[in-house]
Design an enzyme around this catalytic site. Structure first.
Site, PDB file in Angstrom:
ATOM      1  N   TRP A  99      -1.440  -0.802   1.495  1.00 31.35           N
ATOM      2  CA  TRP A  99      -1.409  -1.807   0.614  1.00 31.35           C
ATOM      3  C   TRP A  99      -2.573  -2.024  -0.119  1.00 31.35           C
ATOM      4  CZ3 TRP A  99       3.571  -2.552   0.083  1.00 31.35           C
ATOM      5  CH2 TRP A  99       3.949  -2.822   0.979  1.00 31.35           C
ATOM      6  N   ASP A 166      -5.376 -10.333  -0.092  1.00 26.60           N
ATOM      7  CA  ASP A 166      -3.870 -10.106   0.248  1.00 26.60           C
ATOM      8  C   ASP A 166      -3.656 -10.622   1.671  1.00 26.60           C
ATOM      9  OD1 ASP A 166      -1.308  -9.449   1.057  1.00 26.60           O
ATOM     10  OD2 ASP A 166      -1.680  -7.241   0.304  1.00 26.60           O
ATOM     11  N   LYS A 190       6.796 -12.502   5.631  1.00 26.29           N
ATOM     12  CA  LYS A 190       6.249 -12.282   6.916  1.00 26.29           C
ATOM     13  C   LYS A 190       5.957 -13.544   7.844  1.00 26.29           C
ATOM     14  CE  LYS A 190       5.698  -8.011   5.168  1.00 26.29           C
ATOM     15  NZ  LYS A 190       4.721  -7.733   4.299  1.00 26.29           N
TER      16      LYS A 190
HETATM   17  C1  LIG Z   1       4.414  -6.618   3.134  1.00 26.28           C
HETATM   18  C2  LIG Z   1       2.974  -6.542   2.538  1.00 26.28           C
HETATM   19  C3  LIG Z   1       3.089  -6.257   1.191  1.00 26.28           C
HETATM   20  C4  LIG Z   1       4.230  -6.210   0.281  1.00 26.28           C
HETATM   21  O1  LIG Z   1       4.705  -7.278  -0.055  1.00 26.28           O
HETATM   22  P1  LIG Z   1       6.092  -7.473  -1.008  1.00 26.28           P
HETATM   23  O2  LIG Z   1       6.356  -8.886  -1.125  1.00 26.28           O
HETATM   24  O3  LIG Z   1       6.955  -6.569  -0.500  1.00 26.28           O
HETATM   25  O4  LIG Z   1       5.483  -6.789  -2.418  1.00 26.28           O
HETATM   26  C5  LIG Z   1       1.829  -6.348   0.582  1.00 26.28           C
HETATM   27  N1  LIG Z   1       0.667  -6.390   1.450  1.00 26.28           N
HETATM   28  C6  LIG Z   1       0.672  -6.585   2.748  1.00 26.28           C
HETATM   29  C7  LIG Z   1      -0.563  -6.695   3.523  1.00 26.28           C
HETATM   30  C8  LIG Z   1       2.027  -6.510   3.436  1.00 26.28           C
HETATM   31  O5  LIG Z   1       2.029  -6.904   4.729  1.00 26.28           O
END
Ligand SMILES: *Cc1c(COP(=O)(O)O)cnc(C)c1O
Length: 355
Positions: A99, A166, A190
């Site tokens: 990511w 993030d 999540k």
């Molecule tokens: C799941 C995840 C993403 C991607 O998220 P989307 O909403 O599918 O774009 C990005 N960063 C992390 C740390 C993730 O766990």
């Protein structure tokens, strides 16, 4: 029977969230209209949006000077929106995995990226520590929980430049010092709600400083000015998010979420370390509380598929590791009960006896 849900995302949510959202989908607040069929311009939806912002501020103790907005496009769109809105010349991206790399790739479209701090050479099995944060960058970008590899940053950095994080897969799992961040973002699917909404917490004073033209929909200021209703917001996931935040408060807040996350992850890591069949995949000091990755020891590698069948027969789902790491991954999000961890630990013990 209800399954033990270890999926990485979309993933387990509190029963309260699912039930209350289901009720609102049938009949929103006794209005006789489904939440799915209601105008977002209706006053009663306004109240939901305001409540979502208010609960975010309350649960994370967000100081004044920050805005909370809800957008579409997932965390993945933030990989581009962040540099588009904040990157003037150069940004610092800590490379802790897939990511983080995807985020850095988008930033390179808008300026220079310093991504020399990385754990790539060790297949991202640790969080780099003790590095100097370059002062000549506009911001530093981190991925607090590396969902795929199972490492987690558990500190709020003292940084001379704004920190952009993030937090898709560990938001609300510990108290944060939000004042140490410039911007925090994440997909809801999540630890917050069903898929479809992305939250952004941004320090207002960081905006409006880039020279480039920003498309209206990709400009944070647009959504701040319109209380996330410049265009039609994803009403159902925002409502679900409100319910999860209420559940967090009812359950003692992020302090209690942290306590549970420590208890659950410690129990599982202890078993991984004790059990002769299994081993963890990352350095102990970098282990994630949310995403527990483990594999079978070399001499037992051929038992992997058998173990997945074994846990499946015990109503556990979502334990297969990400394709880039293999093995197993147990996601221990806030809503995952201790009983699910107990069930997994018991299965590991029983499987060890049988093999
Ligand atoms: C799941 C995840 C993403 C991607 O998220 P989307 O909403 O599918 O774009 C990005 N960063 C992390 C740390 C993730 O766990």
């Amino acid at each position: 029977m209800k399954k033990h849900n270890f999926f990485a995302g979309p993933s387990v949510l509190p029963d309260y969230t699912v039930e209350e959202t289901a009720k609102a989908i049938m009949d929103f607040n006794g209005t006789g209209i489904s939440l799915m069929c209601m105008s977002h311009r209706d006053k009663s939806f306004d109240a939901v949006m305001n409540r979502a912002v208010e609960l975010f501020k309350q649960v994370l103790d967000i100081p004044s000077g920050y805005s909370v907005i809800f957008l579409g496009g997932g965390a993945s769109l933030q990989f581009a929106m962040v540099p588009m809105n904040l990157l003037r010349s150069k940004a610092f991206y800590v490379n802790t995995g897939t990511w983080a790399n995807k985020a850095a790739k988008e930033a390179k479209l808008f300026g220079e990226v310093d991504d020399h701090v990385s754990s790539k050479e060790a297949n991202y099995t640790y969080i780099p520590k003790g590095f100097e944060i370059p002062k000549d960058c506009d911001y530093m970008h981190i991925t607090t929980n590396n969902t795929i590899y199972g490492t987690e940053i558990l500190e709020d950095y003292n940084s001379p430049i704004p920190v952009v994080a993030d937090m898709s897969s560990d938001i609300f799992s510990r108290p944060l010092d939000v004042s140490k961040y410039g911007l925090i973002y994440g997909g809801a699917q999540k630890n917050l709600a069903c898929a479809g909404v992305t939250f952004v917490i941004v320090k207002d004073e960081l905006l409006g400083k880039v020279d480039r033209a920003i498309p209206t929909m990709l400009n944070y200021q647009t959504h701040i000015d319109k209380n996330s209703m410049f265009n039609t917001p994803p009403v159902v996931p925002i409502f679900a998010g409100v319910k999860t935040l209420e559940w967090i408060i009812q359950n003692g807040g992020v302090k209690e979420m942290e306590k549970r996350a420590i208890e659950k992850s410690t129990k599982l890591y202890d078993e991984i370390d004790r059990n002769k069949l299994f081993k963890g995949t990352v350095q102990k000091d970098s282990r994630s509380r949310m995403s527990v990755c483990f594999v079978m020891n070399e001499e037992y590698k051929d038992l992997e598929a058998k173990f997945l069948d074994f846990v499946k027969a015990r109503d556990m789902v979502g334990l297969k590791g990400h394709r880039s790491v293999g093995g197993f991954r147990a996601s221990l999000y806030n809503a995952l009960p201790m009983e699910s961890v107990d069930a997994l630990v018991q299965a590991m013990k029983d499987f060890e006896k049988e093999n």
